[in-house]
Design a protein around this motif. Structure first.
Motif, PDB file in Angstrom:
ATOM      1  N   ASN A 336     -29.836   2.534   3.375  1.00 57.13           N
ATOM      2  CA  ASN A 336     -29.686   3.076   2.017  1.00 57.13           C
ATOM      3  C   ASN A 336     -28.354   2.695   1.381  1.00 57.13           C
ATOM      4  OD1 ASN A 336     -28.389   4.701   3.932  1.00 57.13           O
ATOM      5  ND2 ASN A 336     -28.304   6.424   2.506  1.00 57.13           N
ATOM      6  N   THR A 337     -27.413   2.127   2.163  1.00 51.60           N
ATOM      7  CA  THR A 337     -26.110   1.750   1.592  1.00 51.60           C
ATOM      8  C   THR A 337     -25.857   0.241   1.657  1.00 51.60           C
ATOM      9  OG1 THR A 337     -25.030   2.161   3.719  1.00 51.60           O
ATOM     10  CG2 THR A 337     -25.100   3.993   2.171  1.00 51.60           C
ATOM     11  N   LEU A 338     -26.835  -0.516   2.048  1.00 48.99           N
ATOM     12  CA  LEU A 338     -26.659  -1.962   2.120  1.00 48.99           C
ATOM     13  C   LEU A 338     -26.520  -2.554   0.720  1.00 48.99           C
ATOM     14  CD1 LEU A 338     -29.262  -3.043   4.818  1.00 48.99           C
ATOM     15  CD2 LEU A 338     -26.796  -2.777   5.105  1.00 48.99           C
ATOM     16  N   THR A 339     -25.614  -3.517   0.565  1.00 47.06           N
ATOM     17  CA  THR A 339     -25.495  -4.232  -0.704  1.00 47.06           C
ATOM     18  C   THR A 339     -24.671  -5.502  -0.510  1.00 47.06           C
ATOM     19  OG1 THR A 339     -24.802  -4.071  -3.011  1.00 47.06           O
ATOM     20  CG2 THR A 339     -23.426  -2.952  -1.398  1.00 47.06           C
ATOM     21  N   LEU A 340     -24.924  -6.472  -1.357  1.00 47.53           N
ATOM     22  CA  LEU A 340     -24.127  -7.712  -1.391  1.00 47.53           C
ATOM     23  C   LEU A 340     -23.420  -7.864  -2.728  1.00 47.53           C
ATOM     24  CD1 LEU A 340     -26.537 -10.280   0.308  1.00 47.53           C
ATOM     25  CD2 LEU A 340     -24.560  -9.157   1.301  1.00 47.53           C
ATOM     26  N   ALA A 341     -23.501  -6.807  -3.552  1.00 48.84           N
ATOM     27  CA  ALA A 341     -22.850  -6.887  -4.858  1.00 48.84           C
ATOM     28  C   ALA A 341     -21.347  -7.070  -4.654  1.00 48.84           C
ATOM     29  CB  ALA A 341     -23.124  -5.608  -5.655  1.00 48.84           C
ATOM     30  N   GLY A 342     -20.736  -7.975  -5.423  1.00 47.04           N
ATOM     31  CA  GLY A 342     -19.300  -8.246  -5.298  1.00 47.04           C
ATOM     32  C   GLY A 342     -19.002  -9.532  -4.552  1.00 47.04           C
ATOM     33  N   ASN A 352     -29.804  -9.218  -3.269  1.00 47.62           N
ATOM     34  CA  ASN A 352     -29.546  -7.810  -3.634  1.00 47.62           C
ATOM     35  C   ASN A 352     -30.814  -7.141  -4.181  1.00 47.62           C
ATOM     36  OD1 ASN A 352     -27.250  -6.431  -3.057  1.00 47.62           O
ATOM     37  ND2 ASN A 352     -26.495  -6.402  -5.160  1.00 47.62           N
ATOM     38  N   ALA A 353     -31.590  -7.909  -4.950  1.00 50.58           N
ATOM     39  CA  ALA A 353     -32.847  -7.376  -5.476  1.00 50.58           C
ATOM     40  C   ALA A 353     -33.810  -7.048  -4.335  1.00 50.58           C
ATOM     41  CB  ALA A 353     -33.480  -8.362  -6.447  1.00 50.58           C
ATOM     42  N   LEU A 354     -33.851  -7.928  -3.327  1.00 47.49           N
ATOM     43  CA  LEU A 354     -34.704  -7.674  -2.159  1.00 47.49           C
ATOM     44  C   LEU A 354     -34.235  -6.441  -1.388  1.00 47.49           C
ATOM     45  CD1 LEU A 354     -35.195 -11.324  -0.805  1.00 47.49           C
ATOM     46  CD2 LEU A 354     -36.893  -9.913  -1.971  1.00 47.49           C
TER      47      LEU A 354
END
Length: 772
Positions: A336-342, A352-354
């Motif tokens: 629930n906290t995974l992201t590649l934004a930045g 990120n959309a996936l």
């Protein structure tokens, strides 16, 4: 009126019949209706009041976020802001339990009045408080004796417990530990009941009573409603739940920032040690070598190496973050906290959309698993979707890692070339450049980390929730349930319809003749009179109209006497046979009272008791039954010896005499014709009281000798199928005239008579059925 015409009008008559039946049972209908209303009143009275409090929250949906640096995005991530997700969070057991720590929701108290109605009290505001430290799900009953002592009762392990204790003292037992504090001497109730429910299970009960909806479609304002039997408790719980939700949101954000600060501090410690070490080496080198002059080319080479190594450090960090995400996906950690934004890498937006799709699918699966098994089709479908999304993300990250490693190889190659160029400088300059390069890198990286630490500390201090309370909950003034007027109205309606159903079933299942319509709708034979029910002394079996000449009972026989005029020709003699289908329908009563009515016209009347099996006529007129009809028909005495004078002028009686063994043969003998011929010559009216023709056939011949045949039908006693027998005789060619007398009508059917009536053929069918 013709019988066919009656059938054609049957539908219109049904309405009148329904109205008549309703009038007949009006007191019964009224009783059941009022009984239903009373039961509804009791239900409404004893049902507890349910109050509903509500609050509203604005959720920070679709809030725009700026792309943070790599550390922020790597460790904080982006939480899902879907409305349904926020509703699930508010209704979660975790959040409800957090609110229950601040509001006592599990201790319930009831005061009971003398009518056993319970009123729930709030432990927070009640003048008697209960602290239950041990003993969940035990219902206690407290009966105050005075302001110092009370009786405590409970069921412990299927055993009754009852003892006297003092207020404001701790009570310890192997099964419970409680304290009852009396805050004031004003105890409103004579008895109190209290219990402490299990916190975990009661939390689920609270969740079921929470209702969360959007204020409007596509609105980011949620309206939270909660129902409780105590209005102030409902208000307190909702306000605390809203506050806990917002504080939890802030805590989660602060928690993420704390993780970042911990990582930065760890990196700072490592870099600080490296910086001190590189600085120490550089200082030692300068002291040892004193002053070293480096050329312009050497300075350029130093700056170039520092720049490449910084890029290499960023690439290493990016690769580390991507590997961390791969590990979390493989082990289903922190999805629930995974992201590649930045990350400033080509293809990050698509990955990120996936990841967002994966997070949504994971949340949906978790929600479904609370209600369904893993084999449910929807759960299986989501599991397959999650599996495919994970594969797509891993493949994309693998490709991205390959691209980063290629860049890393290029930078490493450039650094290697510069290091080769460094070898053309003197050895001391090479040593100095290497030491200075490490020192510069560590110093820059340390400064960078210090900047990030300051930024995150400021952010942690300034962290606020994107959600806010729009309207706080207030104490509900009036209950929303139960709708007491509605419950009472429903009770009245149910009582009314039950009475109608009962009446309908009773009428459908009733095979007895209970109204004039039951006769009129099934035969063309005229109804000559209706005889009302009349009460009588229990010591007597019969009553005559002479005793009550002005009664409705007497008037009914005058009506019968008048209607008989329409069933005969002027020149015909007046032989009237009175019969019925079974015993007990009132033949003898009708025969005797009709005879009395006819003699009042100064006519000579004789009654012949042809009921040789079960004679009762002699009892009506209180005469001797010896030397009667059976003795004459058997040839033992003469005709004149069987005629007996009654106490009534112009009214003679021929009793049946002794019960013979062969009544049918006697009644069908020629002596009957001689008897009737003699009576025709000496009397104006001859009334034949015959045996029930539906049970025995003794009287069939007598009916053919009669000018008028009267069938007696008794209310709520005669069977409806008996009318078929009446129709057969009505259509018989040897029957001159036939009519029906409806006997023993009750006031509630055709009211207005005001009298009761009881009569003598009340011994049942026994005599006839036994002989048959």
């Amino acid at each position: 009126m013709e019988y066919d015409q009656l059938n054609q009008q049957e539908d219109s008559l049904d309405i009148n019949l329904i109205i008549k039946k309703l009038k007949q049972y009006k007191y019964f209908i009224a009783f059941l209706t009022l009984l239903g209303g009373f039961i509804g009143f009791l239900i409404a009275y004893y049902k507890p009041n349910i109050y509903e409090a509500q609050t509203s929250l604005q959720i920070g949906i679709n809030t725009k976020k700026s792309n943070g640096d790599i550390l922020q995005e790597a460790f904080v991530g982006s939480a899902s802001n879907d409305i349904s997700t926020e509703i699930s969070i508010i209704k979660s057991r975790f959040l409800v339990l957090q609110a229950m720590k601040k509001v006592d929701m599990v201790t319930h108290i009831w005061g009971e009045n003398r009518f056993y109605k319970k009123y729930e009290l709030y432990n927070k505001t009640s003048n008697i408080k209960f602290k239950i430290k041990k003993g969940e799900n035990i219902l206690f009953t407290l009966t105050p004796l005075d302001n110092k002592k009370f009786i405590l009762e409970a069921d412990l392990n299927k055993k009754s417990f009852k003892r006297i204790y003092d207020f404001n003292k701790t009570i310890k037992n192997k099964d419970f530990e409680i304290e009852v504090d009396l805050l004031s001497n004003n105890l409103k109730f004579k008895k109190y009941k209290f219990i402490k429910y299990n916190t975990l299970y009661y939390a689920d009960d609270i969740r079921n009573r929470l209702n969360i909806v959007q204020d409007r479609q596509k609105s980011n304002v949620l309206v939270i409603k909660y129902q409780d039997t105590v209005p102030q408790r409902a208000q307190d719980f909702l306000n605390v739940l809203s506050s806990v939700y917002i504080q939890q949101n802030i805590k989660l954000k602060t928690k993420d920032t704390t993780k970042i600060l911990a990582f930065i501090n760890k990196q700072l410690a490592i870099i600080n040690n490296k910086l001190k070490l590189s600085q120490s080496k550089l200082e030692k080198f300068n002291i040892k070598q004193k002053t070293i002059d480096i050329s312009v080319d050497a300075k350029f080479l130093l700056n170039k190496l520092t720049e490449l190594e910084t890029k290499q450090g960023v690439l290493n960090l990016q690769i580390k973050i991507l590997n961390n995400i791969l590990t979390n996906i493989k082990h289903n950690k922190k999805l629930n906290t995974l992201t590649l934004a930045g990350l400033d890498i080509e293809g990050v937006k698509s990955i990120n959309a996936l990841i967002e799709q994966l997070q949504q699918a994971t949340l949906q699966k978790q929600a479904l698993l609370t209600e369904y098994t893993p084999n449910h089709p929807e759960v299986v479908k989501l599991s397959l979707n999650i599996k495919n999304l994970k594969k797509m993300i891993k493949d994309s990250i693998y490709n991205m890692l390959l691209s980063l490693k290629k860049k890393q190889d290029i930078i490493n190659s450039q650094i290697a070339n510069l290091q080769k160029q460094l070898q053309r400088f003197p050895k001391k300059q090479q040593q100095y450049i290497n030491l200075k390069r490490k020192f510069n890198f560590n110093e820059k990286f340390y400064t960078y980390l210090l900047e990030k630490k300051t930024e995150n500390e400021i952010k942690k201090a300034a962290t606020v929730s994107q959600n806010r309370i729009v309207d706080v909950a207030i104490t509900p003034r009036s209950p929303i349930k139960p709708k007491r007027k509605k419950i009472i109205a429903i009770g009245l309606i149910i009582g009314f319809f039950i009475s109608l159903i009962y009446i309908y079933l009773k009428e459908i299942l009733n095979v007895k003749i209970s109204s004039i319509e039951d006769i009129e709708n099934k035969t063309k034979a005229p109804i000559l009179a209706t005889i009302p029910h009349i009460r009588f002394d229990k010591k007597r079996k019969y009553i005559s109209l002479i005793e009550k000449p002005k009664s409705a009972f007497a008037e009914s026989f005058r009506t019968l006497r008048t209607n008989l005029q329409y069933l005969r020709d002027k020149d015909s003699r007046k032989i009237i046979s009175i019969t019925s289908t079974i015993a007990g329908e009132g033949k003898t009563t009708v025969s005797s009272n009709l005879a009395i009515s006819l003699q009042m016209l100064n006519k000579k009347v004789v009654i012949v008791n042809f009921d040789l099996r079960k004679p009762t006529l002699h009892k009506v007129f209180e005469i001797d039954n010896k030397n009667g009809l059976s003795e004459y028909l058997s040839g033992h005495i003469d005709l004149k010896d069987i005629i007996k004078h009654s106490k009534i002028e112009n009214l003679d009686i021929i009793p049946s005499g002794a019960i013979p063994p062969n009544p049918s043969e006697l009644i069908n003998s020629d002596k009957v014709k001689d008897l009737l011929n003699y009576l025709k010559s000496n009397y104006d009216y001859i009334i034949l009281d015959t045996s029930p023709i539906g049970v025995v056939t003794d009287s069939r011949t007598l009916l053919s000798h009669s000018d008028i045949v009267i069938f007696v039908v008794r209310y709520n006693y005669s069977n409806k199928d008996f009318i078929k027998l009446i129709n057969r005789f009505y259509n018989a060619k040897d029957i001159k005239s036939l009519g029906i007398v409806f006997n023993d009508l009750k006031d509630r059917v055709h009211g207005g008579y005001g009298y009761g009536y009881g009569y003598g053929y009340g011994y049942g069918y026994g005599g006839y059925y036994e002989e048959k």
